[in-house]
Design an enzyme around this catalytic site. Structure first.
Site, PDB file in Angstrom:
ATOM      1  N   LYS A 119       0.819  -1.230   0.000  1.00 39.67           N
ATOM      2  CA  LYS A 119       0.000   0.000   0.000  1.00 39.67           C
ATOM      3  C   LYS A 119       0.841   1.263   0.000  1.00 39.67           C
ATOM      4  O   LYS A 119       0.452   2.274  -0.588  1.00 39.67           O
ATOM      5  CB  LYS A 119      -0.971   0.025   1.181  1.00 39.67           C
ATOM      6  CG  LYS A 119      -0.335  -0.238   2.522  1.00 39.67           C
ATOM      7  CD  LYS A 119      -0.882  -1.495   3.116  1.00 39.67           C
ATOM      8  CE  LYS A 119       0.042  -2.010   4.186  1.00 39.67           C
ATOM      9  NZ  LYS A 119      -0.447  -3.201   4.811  1.00 39.67           N
ATOM     10  N   GLU A 143      -5.016  -5.490  -5.583  1.00 39.93           N
ATOM     11  CA  GLU A 143      -6.191  -5.779  -4.757  1.00 39.93           C
ATOM     12  C   GLU A 143      -5.824  -5.953  -3.287  1.00 39.93           C
ATOM     13  O   GLU A 143      -6.507  -5.464  -2.384  1.00 39.93           O
ATOM     14  CB  GLU A 143      -6.876  -7.058  -5.268  1.00 39.93           C
ATOM     15  CG  GLU A 143      -8.106  -7.461  -4.512  1.00 39.93           C
ATOM     16  CD  GLU A 143      -9.202  -6.427  -4.643  1.00 39.93           C
ATOM     17  OE1 GLU A 143      -9.769  -6.297  -5.726  1.00 39.93           O
ATOM     18  OE2 GLU A 143      -9.481  -5.726  -3.645  1.00 39.93           O
ATOM     19  N   VAL A 146      -5.328  -3.122  -0.087  1.00 40.54           N
ATOM     20  CA  VAL A 146      -6.369  -2.545   0.778  1.00 40.54           C
ATOM     21  C   VAL A 146      -7.357  -3.627   1.184  1.00 40.54           C
ATOM     22  O   VAL A 146      -7.847  -4.374   0.340  1.00 40.54           O
ATOM     23  CB  VAL A 146      -7.170  -1.429   0.064  1.00 40.54           C
ATOM     24  CG1 VAL A 146      -8.161  -0.773   1.021  1.00 40.54           C
ATOM     25  CG2 VAL A 146      -6.252  -0.392  -0.551  1.00 40.54           C
ATOM     26  N   GLY A 148      -7.081  -6.444   2.874  1.00 38.97           N
ATOM     27  CA  GLY A 148      -6.700  -7.856   2.940  1.00 38.97           C
ATOM     28  C   GLY A 148      -7.425  -8.681   1.886  1.00 38.97           C
ATOM     29  O   GLY A 148      -7.249  -8.476   0.690  1.00 38.97           O
ATOM     30  N   ASP A 214      -0.918   3.449   7.945  1.00 39.88           N
ATOM     31  CA  ASP A 214      -1.371   2.335   7.105  1.00 39.88           C
ATOM     32  C   ASP A 214      -2.792   2.604   6.576  1.00 39.88           C
ATOM     33  O   ASP A 214      -3.061   2.471   5.381  1.00 39.88           O
ATOM     34  CB  ASP A 214      -1.327   1.047   7.944  1.00 39.88           C
ATOM     35  CG  ASP A 214      -1.843  -0.160   7.201  1.00 39.88           C
ATOM     36  OD1 ASP A 214      -1.085  -0.787   6.467  1.00 39.88           O
ATOM     37  OD2 ASP A 214      -3.042  -0.476   7.365  1.00 39.88           O
ATOM     38  N   LYS A 218      -4.205   3.411   2.685  1.00 35.59           N
ATOM     39  CA  LYS A 218      -5.296   2.642   2.078  1.00 35.59           C
ATOM     40  C   LYS A 218      -6.435   3.568   1.620  1.00 35.59           C
ATOM     41  O   LYS A 218      -6.976   3.393   0.527  1.00 35.59           O
ATOM     42  CB  LYS A 218      -5.807   1.604   3.079  1.00 35.59           C
ATOM     43  CG  LYS A 218      -4.809   0.478   3.306  1.00 35.59           C
ATOM     44  CD  LYS A 218      -5.188  -0.363   4.504  1.00 35.59           C
ATOM     45  CE  LYS A 218      -4.266  -1.557   4.684  1.00 35.59           C
ATOM     46  NZ  LYS A 218      -4.421  -2.204   5.990  1.00 35.59           N
TER      47      LYS A 218
HETATM   48  N1  HSE Z   1      -0.949  -4.132   9.066  1.00 33.25           N
HETATM   49  C1  HSE Z   1      -2.079  -4.177   8.191  1.00 33.25           C
HETATM   50  C2  HSE Z   1      -3.335  -4.141   9.032  1.00 33.25           C
HETATM   51  C3  HSE Z   1      -2.008  -5.408   7.361  1.00 33.25           C
HETATM   52  O1  HSE Z   1      -3.244  -4.378  10.245  1.00 33.25           O
HETATM   53  O2  HSE Z   1      -4.408  -3.873   8.517  1.00 33.25           O
HETATM   54  C4  HSE Z   1      -2.982  -5.450   6.218  1.00 33.25           C
HETATM   55  O3  HSE Z   1      -2.774  -4.402   5.317  1.00 33.25           O
END
Ligand code: HSE
Length: 421
Positions: A119, A143, A146, A148, A214, A218
């Site tokens: 990401k 894909e 974002v 998982g 993070d 996303k």
């Molecule tokens: N570290 C990220 C989370 C992993 O906890 O969502 C998945 O992108």
């Protein structure tokens, strides 16, 4: 682990093709992908007439014992050697900007297809890499960057582009959601964080989860797909759950709600605005009901109502499953649509109510700061001090000015968006 064995709608005819794959990264996600390619090969062949052959795997230390095991000659710790391998498809699961950017550029320059779970890379360079892919006849798929295992990128890119998207809102970070869920059950912060790391949910450097970076990456990717705004130009108001996770959870409890780290991007008359911030939500509401490492994405559209996509947002297997889906799609040479371009707003015109708390002895300062900004607020009765208020609806900028003033006065305010009805 198995792939659903329903026949594909349009199974290609003819012989099974071999697609040569170079995989960068064999950690939690890369390792799960290797296992999935092995366990699912018969079904991929039956459904899509494709056989993936791992020709090179880039790892940090090729001599380290690893599970799954890989033939010695496939492993390399040299990026040049990795790129020199003849491959049709390069898959990246290492994260971070370098050496991922170098690998992406080299792969796309040579017309290869590139599939990534990264990401940070897509948020910073996605449009440029997509343009490079177009120029060179390759393609870029992301894909798994974002949500998982949730197919949200595909939904925004291919299915909802003409639905008139108004906004996208969600819980996009599994680690913080796992921590907040555990803390609401009474578990201490440090133990919850350690458990999230042990489960393989957290980033290599978990501060990226905890401070909202993070989730911000996303949501900027989703804003790009939904509105065509370049993710690296979108200003994002970002606050995570650190350094005051306990106080955030305590404030939410005092107000009878649930604490969640909510990411959103919205189209306004001034342009696209985006935020990642702690929010106090009604118990039982859609976002509050998302537990543990699950993610939820809500897409608000003019012509298609509210679309909800939920599922495992972090962890090796869900992310690897999304990577494998991209690998198949990339190998089938499908095309995708593009959204109309929108610009980012310079300020956020929307208003919200805000829950602001300070430690008890700063209570008078809290009242003064809000008074000076002309914001009225109602105090909340709670045990252990009353330094918690809920404001009238105001724009973020007004509350930000009060926070800056409180910080200058030595109070450490904690702010959550207040979403209780
Ligand atoms: N570290 C990220 C989370 C992993 O906890 O969502 C998945 O992108």
């Amino acid at each position: 682990m198995s792939i659903v064995s329903v026949p594909a709608v349009d199974v290609p005819r003819g012989r099974t093709r071999t697609v040569r794959v170079a995989l960068a990264g064999c950690g939690v996600v890369g390792g799960s992908l290797v296992r999935l390619i092995r366990s699912g090969h018969a079904e991929v062949a039956a459904r899509h007439r494709i056989r993936f052959e791992l020709v090179r795997v880039l790892v940090r230390d090729r001599h380290r014992p690893r599970d799954p095991t890989l033939p010695h000659e496939v492993l390399t710790d040299d990026a040049d050697d990795f790129l020199a391998a003849e491959s049709d498809l390069v898959v990246e699961a290492i994260g971070g900007i370098q050496p991922a950017l170098r690998i992406a550029r080299a792969a796309l320059e040579s017309g290869r297809r590139y599939v990534t779970a990264n990401k940070a890379l897509v948020a910073a360079y996605g449009p440029r890499l997509a343009a490079l892919a177009r120029r060179r006849g390759g393609r870029l798929d992301f894909e798994s960057s974002v949500g998982g295992g949730i197919p949200v990128v595909r939904a925004l890119r291919d299915s909802l582009g003409l639905a008139g998207i108004r906004g996208v809102q969600g819980v996009l970070n599994g680690t913080t959601n796992f921590i907040l869920t555990r803390m609401a059950e009474g578990r201490p912060y440090a133990g919850a964080l350690a458990a999230a790391r042990a489960e393989g949910f957290a980033e290599a450097d978990p501060i990226r989860d905890l401070d909202g970076t993070d989730a911000a990456e996303k949501i900027s990717i989703l804003a790009w797909l939904a509105f065509g705004v370049r993710p690296d130009t979108l200003p994002i108001r970002r606050r995570g759950i650190v350094p005051h996770a306990e106080r955030l959870v305590r404030d939410a409890r005092a107000l009878g709600g649930a604490m969640r780290l909510v990411a959103e991007c919205v189209r306004t008359s001034d342009g696209v605005v985006a935020s990642v911030e702690p929010a106090i939500l009604q118990l039982g509401s859609e976002l509050a009901s998302i537990q543990d490492e699950q993610n939820l994405v809500i897409v608000d559209t003019e012509r298609n109502g509210r679309i909800r996509l939920a599922g495992p947002g972090a962890g090796g297997d869900p992310t690897a499953s999304a990577l494998l889906g991209d690998m198949v799609r990339s190998s089938l040479r499908l095309r995708s649509g593009a959204g109309a371009v929108k610009r980012a707003a310079t300020r956020d015109p929307r208003t919200s109510r805000w829950a602001v708390s300070v430690e008890g002895h700063h209570e008078e300062r809290l009242r003064a700061a809000l008074r000076m900004a002309g914001i009225s607020a109602a105090p909340v009765r709670r045990s252990g001090g009353t330094g918690l208020v809920v404001t009238e609806p105001v724009a973020w900028q007004s509350i930000a000015d009060s926070i800056a003033r409180l910080e200058a006065w030595g109070a450490e305010p904690v702010v959550s968006r207040y979403e209780m009805v």
